[in-house]
Structure formats: structure tokens, C-alpha cells
Design a protein around this motif. Sequence first.
Motif, PDB file in Angstrom:
ATOM      1  N   GLY A  55      -5.820 -14.805  -4.362  1.00  0.00           N
ATOM      2  CA  GLY A  55      -5.623 -13.906  -3.238  1.00  0.00           C
ATOM      3  C   GLY A  55      -6.212 -14.399  -1.940  1.00  0.00           C
ATOM      4  O   GLY A  55      -5.765 -13.987  -0.859  1.00  0.00           O
ATOM      5  N   VAL A  56      -7.204 -15.282  -2.023  1.00  0.00           N
ATOM      6  CA  VAL A  56      -7.893 -15.743  -0.818  1.00  0.00           C
ATOM      7  C   VAL A  56      -7.641 -17.232  -0.570  1.00  0.00           C
ATOM      8  O   VAL A  56      -7.069 -17.614   0.446  1.00  0.00           O
ATOM      9  N   ALA A  65       0.129 -11.222   0.812  1.00  0.00           N
ATOM     10  CA  ALA A  65      -0.339 -11.623  -0.514  1.00  0.00           C
ATOM     11  C   ALA A  65      -1.726 -11.063  -0.800  1.00  0.00           C
ATOM     12  O   ALA A  65      -2.006 -10.619  -1.921  1.00  0.00           O
ATOM     13  N   ALA A  66      -2.597 -11.076   0.206  1.00  0.00           N
ATOM     14  CA  ALA A  66      -3.954 -10.560   0.012  1.00  0.00           C
ATOM     15  C   ALA A  66      -3.931  -9.077  -0.337  1.00  0.00           C
ATOM     16  O   ALA A  66      -4.675  -8.622  -1.215  1.00  0.00           O
ATOM     17  N   HIS A  67      -3.072  -8.313   0.343  1.00  0.00           N
ATOM     18  CA  HIS A  67      -2.974  -6.876   0.061  1.00  0.00           C
ATOM     19  C   HIS A  67      -2.351  -6.627  -1.311  1.00  0.00           C
ATOM     20  O   HIS A  67      -2.853  -5.797  -2.089  1.00  0.00           O
ATOM     21  N   TYR A  68      -1.258  -7.336  -1.593  1.00  0.00           N
ATOM     22  CA  TYR A  68      -0.579  -7.140  -2.882  1.00  0.00           C
ATOM     23  C   TYR A  68      -1.517  -7.475  -4.038  1.00  0.00           C
ATOM     24  O   TYR A  68      -1.655  -6.684  -4.990  1.00  0.00           O
ATOM     25  N   LEU A  69      -2.155  -8.622  -3.978  1.00  0.00           N
ATOM     26  CA  LEU A  69      -3.004  -9.054  -5.083  1.00  0.00           C
ATOM     27  C   LEU A  69      -4.276  -8.224  -5.184  1.00  0.00           C
ATOM     28  O   LEU A  69      -4.831  -8.076  -6.285  1.00  0.00           O
ATOM     29  N   ALA A 136     -12.065  -7.063   1.739  1.00  0.00           N
ATOM     30  CA  ALA A 136     -12.363  -6.686   3.119  1.00  0.00           C
ATOM     31  C   ALA A 136     -13.007  -7.827   3.904  1.00  0.00           C
ATOM     32  O   ALA A 136     -12.743  -7.988   5.102  1.00  0.00           O
ATOM     33  N   THR A 137     -13.825  -8.632   3.234  1.00  0.00           N
ATOM     34  CA  THR A 137     -14.567  -9.676   3.946  1.00  0.00           C
ATOM     35  C   THR A 137     -13.871 -11.028   3.942  1.00  0.00           C
ATOM     36  O   THR A 137     -13.885 -11.744   4.949  1.00  0.00           O
ATOM     37  N   LEU A 138     -13.246 -11.383   2.815  1.00  0.00           N
ATOM     38  CA  LEU A 138     -12.635 -12.706   2.681  1.00  0.00           C
ATOM     39  C   LEU A 138     -11.111 -12.675   2.759  1.00  0.00           C
ATOM     40  O   LEU A 138     -10.487 -13.632   3.210  1.00  0.00           O
ATOM     41  N   GLY A 139     -10.518 -11.597   2.283  1.00  0.00           N
ATOM     42  CA  GLY A 139      -9.064 -11.533   2.223  1.00  0.00           C
ATOM     43  C   GLY A 139      -8.402 -10.935   3.451  1.00  0.00           C
ATOM     44  O   GLY A 139      -7.178 -10.966   3.551  1.00  0.00           O
ATOM     45  N   GLY A 140      -9.195 -10.380   4.350  1.00  0.00           N
ATOM     46  CA  GLY A 140      -8.618  -9.777   5.537  1.00  0.00           C
ATOM     47  C   GLY A 140      -7.839  -8.504   5.277  1.00  0.00           C
ATOM     48  O   GLY A 140      -6.969  -8.118   6.070  1.00  0.00           O
ATOM     49  N   VAL A 141      -8.142  -7.810   4.197  1.00  0.00           N
ATOM     50  CA  VAL A 141      -7.448  -6.566   3.862  1.00  0.00           C
ATOM     51  C   VAL A 141      -8.004  -5.441   4.729  1.00  0.00           C
ATOM     52  O   VAL A 141      -9.219  -5.237   4.803  1.00  0.00           O
ATOM     53  N   ALA A 222      -0.889   1.819  -7.414  1.00  0.00           N
ATOM     54  CA  ALA A 222      -1.871   1.137  -6.571  1.00  0.00           C
ATOM     55  C   ALA A 222      -1.224   0.612  -5.294  1.00  0.00           C
ATOM     56  O   ALA A 222      -1.785   0.730  -4.191  1.00  0.00           O
ATOM     57  N   LEU A 223      -0.033   0.034  -5.413  1.00  0.00           N
ATOM     58  CA  LEU A 223       0.676  -0.480  -4.231  1.00  0.00           C
ATOM     59  C   LEU A 223       1.058   0.663  -3.299  1.00  0.00           C
ATOM     60  O   LEU A 223       0.963   0.533  -2.067  1.00  0.00           O
ATOM     61  N   ALA A 224       1.491   1.773  -3.867  1.00  0.00           N
ATOM     62  CA  ALA A 224       1.830   2.932  -3.032  1.00  0.00           C
ATOM     63  C   ALA A 224       0.595   3.451  -2.300  1.00  0.00           C
ATOM     64  O   ALA A 224       0.684   3.885  -1.140  1.00  0.00           O
ATOM     65  N   ALA A 225      -0.565   3.403  -2.967  1.00  0.00           N
ATOM     66  CA  ALA A 225      -1.792   3.920  -2.359  1.00  0.00           C
ATOM     67  C   ALA A 225      -2.194   3.148  -1.113  1.00  0.00           C
ATOM     68  O   ALA A 225      -2.795   3.718  -0.195  1.00  0.00           O
TER      69      ALA A 225
END
Length: 260
Positions: A55-56, A65-69, A136-141, A222-225
Motif C-alpha cells: 500500500g505504501v 491504491a493506498a485508500h483501497y488497500l 494516515a502518516t505514510l500512505g497519505g490516506v 469497508a470500501l463503502a465506509a
Amino acid sequence: MDTILAASSAPDHVPFHAWRGYALEAKYEFLRVLRTPAFAIPSLLFPPLFYLLFGVLLNRGNSAAAHYLFATYSVFGVMAPGLFGFGVSIAIERERGWLALKRVAPMPPGAYLAAKMLMAMAFALIIYAMLAAMAATLGGVRLDPAQWLLLGAIAAFGVLPFCALGLLVGSRANASASPAIVNFIYLPMAFLSGLWMPLSMLPQFIRDIAVLWPPYHLAQLALAAIGREHAGGAFGHLGFLAVFTIVCFAVARRWLARTA
């Protein structure tokens, strides 16, 4: 065995000393698992390490990809506490006679299974917190506070279908075979549900059968959330997971009662 499994038969009013029994059983179950490195270390570390890699590092700069994973690895993370915490531990405890001892012990009805479910939920929340911090810190989510909380609730309660499936395995498998059986269920089911990569990247026949697996339905929730593209409606996914959990629990209860 009915005493162990009869959580639903407990009286509506539970006296304080009974609640204390539930709390103590849950506490020591959590400590027991935490002090079992073969369970605790893979369960806590594999999902964050996989997310860090896929993911990262391998999708640096790819926000989608970061959000999906993040969503799907949150589901992947909750599978292990339920499957291994029930499937392997109950098989071992059943074979060693621990369940028979629990049956005659002065413990509240349902405390044995309730403690294991609370342990699995606690591990699921710890795993989710680790993934959320990395995302939040590494994946930019970037999510709204309500989305973080909703996904955390999905992770916590989403462990229950896998607890029921693990109970089903533990009620039949012996202690030596149960780890292999659980792994045979755990990893293929995660892949076939699209937890490691979007289903659109997989062959058509895998996409067609994805709806058969509980992680697929939990992943869609989870994706819907988090506001990402998903398939189906929430009630359909929740209904599938509820029916799956009830059926697995009912069958496991009958099998365990026969071995009492």
C-alpha cells in the motif's frame, strides 16, 4: 458443553458477580493470547507489514491504491484473530480436555466464548489502529473522523463471522491439523475476496465466485465506509455476514455438544 455455548440462554439480568466473571475470563484470555508469540506476532504484524509493502512502498504516490488497500487490509487484519483465536485454540483445548473442565467450572454461562470473542475484537482494533496510523502518516490516506470511526467499528464487529468459522473448524479438527486447515482457509479466502488487489485485476471466474466469501462482503462494507467504489448494498452484505455467522455457530454448537 451447553454451559459453555449457551450465551444466548443467560438471564436478562446478570448480577454483578457474574459480570465480574465475564470480565476476568476476558482479561485472562487476552493475556493468554498476548503471551503466545506464535499467534500474537503474526496476527499483529503481518497486516501492517503487507500494507507497508503493497500500500505504501509499491504504490507510492497512488492515493487510490493506498485508500483501497487500507480498507481491504483492515479486513485482512481482522480475519486472523477470529480464525486462529477460535479455530486453533478451541481444537487444542478440546483435545486436552480443557473444555470439559470449563463445563463444570463455576463460571457464568457463555463466558468462555464471550471472552474469546472479546479477545478477537480487541486484537482486531489493535490491528486497525496500527493500519490507520500507517495509512494516515505514510500512505497519505485522508478521511473524515466519522469515516475513521466507522471503519474501526466494521473492523471490530467484522471479526465475528471469522470467530464463527474458526469455532466451526475448532469443533471438528484435531490440535495438530487445525493450524493447517485454518491457513488453507485464511490465505486463499483473502486472495479470492480481492483483499490483496482489486477484483478487476483478477480473472473473471474469480470475480464471479467472490460473493461466496465472507471477506468480500466485509471488504465492500469497508470500501463503502471510506467513500470508495464498491459493489452491492450494505443490507445485502450485512445479511450475508449475519446468516453466515449464525449458521457456522449453530453447526459448531451441535458438533461440540456431541463431543462433550
